[in-house]
Design a protein around this motif. Structure first.
Motif, PDB file in Angstrom:
ATOM      1  N   PHE A   6       0.858  -1.183   0.000  1.00 28.90           N
ATOM      2  CA  PHE A   6       0.000   0.000   0.000  1.00 28.90           C
ATOM      3  C   PHE A   6       0.895   1.235   0.000  1.00 28.90           C
ATOM      4  N   ASP A   7       0.768   2.067  -1.028  1.00 27.52           N
ATOM      5  CA  ASP A   7       1.557   3.285  -1.144  1.00 27.52           C
ATOM      6  C   ASP A   7       0.625   4.484  -1.067  1.00 27.52           C
ATOM      7  N   ILE A   8       0.777   5.289  -0.033  1.00 29.57           N
ATOM      8  CA  ILE A   8      -0.006   6.510   0.126  1.00 29.57           C
ATOM      9  C   ILE A   8       0.809   7.632  -0.494  1.00 29.57           C
ATOM     10  N   ASP A   9       0.295   8.189  -1.596  1.00 29.06           N
ATOM     11  CA  ASP A   9       1.038   9.163  -2.399  1.00 29.06           C
ATOM     12  C   ASP A   9       0.434  10.556  -2.276  1.00 29.06           C
ATOM     13  N   THR A  10       1.301  11.517  -1.954  1.00 29.26           N
ATOM     14  CA  THR A  10       0.911  12.926  -1.903  1.00 29.26           C
ATOM     15  C   THR A  10       1.878  13.698  -2.783  1.00 29.26           C
ATOM     16  N   TRP A  11       1.387  14.170  -3.939  1.00 26.78           N
ATOM     17  CA  TRP A  11       2.194  14.928  -4.894  1.00 26.78           C
ATOM     18  C   TRP A  11       2.236  16.394  -4.498  1.00 26.78           C
ATOM     19  N   ASP A  12       3.221  17.108  -5.026  1.00 30.42           N
ATOM     20  CA  ASP A  12       3.209  18.556  -4.863  1.00 30.42           C
ATOM     21  C   ASP A  12       1.932  19.079  -5.528  1.00 30.42           C
ATOM     22  N   LYS A  13       1.416  20.175  -5.004  1.00 30.14           N
ATOM     23  CA  LYS A  13       0.107  20.695  -5.438  1.00 30.14           C
ATOM     24  C   LYS A  13       0.072  21.060  -6.916  1.00 30.14           C
ATOM     25  N   ASN A  14       1.213  21.470  -7.504  1.00 30.84           N
ATOM     26  CA  ASN A  14       1.227  21.834  -8.921  1.00 30.84           C
ATOM     27  C   ASN A  14       1.141  20.622  -9.842  1.00 30.84           C
ATOM     28  N   THR A  15       1.568  19.466  -9.364  1.00 34.54           N
ATOM     29  CA  THR A  15       1.532  18.262 -10.203  1.00 34.54           C
ATOM     30  C   THR A  15       0.167  17.587 -10.110  1.00 34.54           C
ATOM     31  N   TYR A  16      -0.234  17.234  -8.887  1.00 36.08           N
ATOM     32  CA  TYR A  16      -1.544  16.597  -8.676  1.00 36.08           C
ATOM     33  C   TYR A  16      -1.958  16.874  -7.239  1.00 36.08           C
ATOM     34  N   PRO A  17      -3.013  17.647  -7.033  1.00 35.91           N
ATOM     35  CA  PRO A  17      -3.341  18.145  -5.699  1.00 35.91           C
ATOM     36  C   PRO A  17      -4.089  17.181  -4.770  1.00 35.91           C
ATOM     37  N   HIS A  18      -4.440  15.984  -5.243  1.00 36.35           N
ATOM     38  CA  HIS A  18      -5.264  15.082  -4.432  1.00 36.35           C
ATOM     39  C   HIS A  18      -4.485  13.828  -4.038  1.00 36.35           C
ATOM     40  N   PRO A  19      -4.336  13.566  -2.732  1.00 38.28           N
ATOM     41  CA  PRO A  19      -3.654  12.334  -2.306  1.00 38.28           C
ATOM     42  C   PRO A  19      -4.451  11.104  -2.751  1.00 38.28           C
ATOM     43  N   TYR A  20      -3.749  10.022  -2.996  1.00 34.03           N
ATOM     44  CA  TYR A  20      -4.396   8.748  -3.316  1.00 34.03           C
ATOM     45  C   TYR A  20      -3.523   7.621  -2.779  1.00 34.03           C
ATOM     46  N   MET A  21      -4.069   6.415  -2.825  1.00 37.30           N
ATOM     47  CA  MET A  21      -3.310   5.245  -2.395  1.00 37.30           C
ATOM     48  C   MET A  21      -3.249   4.249  -3.550  1.00 37.30           C
ATOM     49  N   GLU A  22      -2.046   3.776  -3.835  1.00 37.92           N
ATOM     50  CA  GLU A  22      -1.890   2.671  -4.778  1.00 37.92           C
ATOM     51  C   GLU A  22      -1.811   1.382  -3.972  1.00 37.92           C
ATOM     52  N   ILE A  23      -2.509   0.375  -4.456  1.00 38.83           N
ATOM     53  CA  ILE A  23      -2.396  -0.951  -3.854  1.00 38.83           C
ATOM     54  C   ILE A  23      -1.831  -1.867  -4.923  1.00 38.83           C
ATOM     55  N   GLU A  24      -0.681  -2.470  -4.635  1.00 36.80           N
ATOM     56  CA  GLU A  24      -0.075  -3.447  -5.535  1.00 36.80           C
ATOM     57  C   GLU A  24      -0.389  -4.835  -5.001  1.00 36.80           C
ATOM     58  N   PHE A  25      -1.012  -5.616  -5.861  1.00 36.67           N
ATOM     59  CA  PHE A  25      -1.459  -6.948  -5.466  1.00 36.67           C
ATOM     60  C   PHE A  25      -0.504  -8.017  -5.984  1.00 36.67           C
ATOM     61  N   THR A  26      -0.357  -9.073  -5.196  1.00 39.07           N
ATOM     62  CA  THR A  26       0.384 -10.239  -5.654  1.00 39.07           C
ATOM     63  C   THR A  26      -0.526 -11.123  -6.490  1.00 39.07           C
ATOM     64  N   ASN A  27      -1.849 -10.948  -6.289  1.00 38.84           N
ATOM     65  CA  ASN A  27      -2.830 -11.790  -6.957  1.00 38.84           C
ATOM     66  C   ASN A  27      -4.146 -11.022  -7.046  1.00 38.84           C
ATOM     67  N   GLN A  28      -4.767 -11.016  -8.208  1.00 44.22           N
ATOM     68  CA  GLN A  28      -6.022 -10.285  -8.398  1.00 44.22           C
ATOM     69  C   GLN A  28      -7.125 -10.777  -7.477  1.00 44.22           C
ATOM     70  N   SER A  29      -7.072 -12.026  -7.042  1.00 47.43           N
ATOM     71  CA  SER A  29      -8.138 -12.587  -6.209  1.00 47.43           C
ATOM     72  C   SER A  29      -8.202 -11.919  -4.823  1.00 47.43           C
TER      73      SER A  29
END
Length: 174
Positions: A123-146
């Protein structure tokens, strides 16, 4: 080559997501500060992917500079990428080489990434500088789609918050 299966969770409050992960027993992996350079050909986009240079500090330790081509393989319920990565010595020299090949810098952005591991998923919680992308989001990398439904249920995440869009797609929508 590394294969990646991921989704992004939009409209998050980073502190609340961190608290939820910690309460579920997630292990903190690291805090990373990144500078990302995204490139595209002069005459448009790459057909199936994008090119990125990344400089990063992981827990205040400098990582090697990476040049990565992310080849998008699937884009329905999850985003599947093949990543081709090499280490380079110089961002400016690589940028010059790409420029001479007709591949131009699309944008440069800085972000903070806080990473956790829970049930074998990242789980990666990403916060970009406001000029690039102003909204935080989380990426989830899965080992398996299930694992997707189980993980989203554990975190109380509604499917409407989940997307397979790349950061470039999200930036384009602003």
């Amino acid at each position: 080559m590394q294969r990646e299966i991921e989704v992004k969770v939009l409209n998050i409050i980073p502190e609340e997501i961190e608290e939820k992960l910690i309460s579920l027993g997630a292990e903190k992996i690291c805090r990373e500060m990144q500078t990302n350079y995204t490139f595209e050909p002069e005459n448009g986009e790459f057909e199936k992917g994008y090119l990125r240079i990344r400089e990063s500090l992981v827990d205040d330790k400098r990582n090697p500079i990476e040049l990565t081509f992310k080849e998008v393989k699937g884009d329905e319920d999850v985003r599947i990428n093949n990543e081709f990565t090499v280490h380079i010595d110089s961002v400016s020299m690589m940028t010059s080489i790409l420029d001479k090949m007709g591949v131009k810098l699309k944008y440069k952005g800085n972000k903070e990434r806080i990473s956790y591991r829970y049930k074998g998923q990242r789980f990666d919680i990403d916060t970009w500088d406001k000029n690039t992308y102003p909204h935080p989001y989380m990426e989830i990398e899965f080992t398996n789609q299930s694992k997707i439904d189980e993980i989203l249920d554990d975190l109380g995440i509604e499917k409407g918050m989940v997307t397979t869009k790349s950061i470039s797609d999200l930036i384009s929508e602003l």
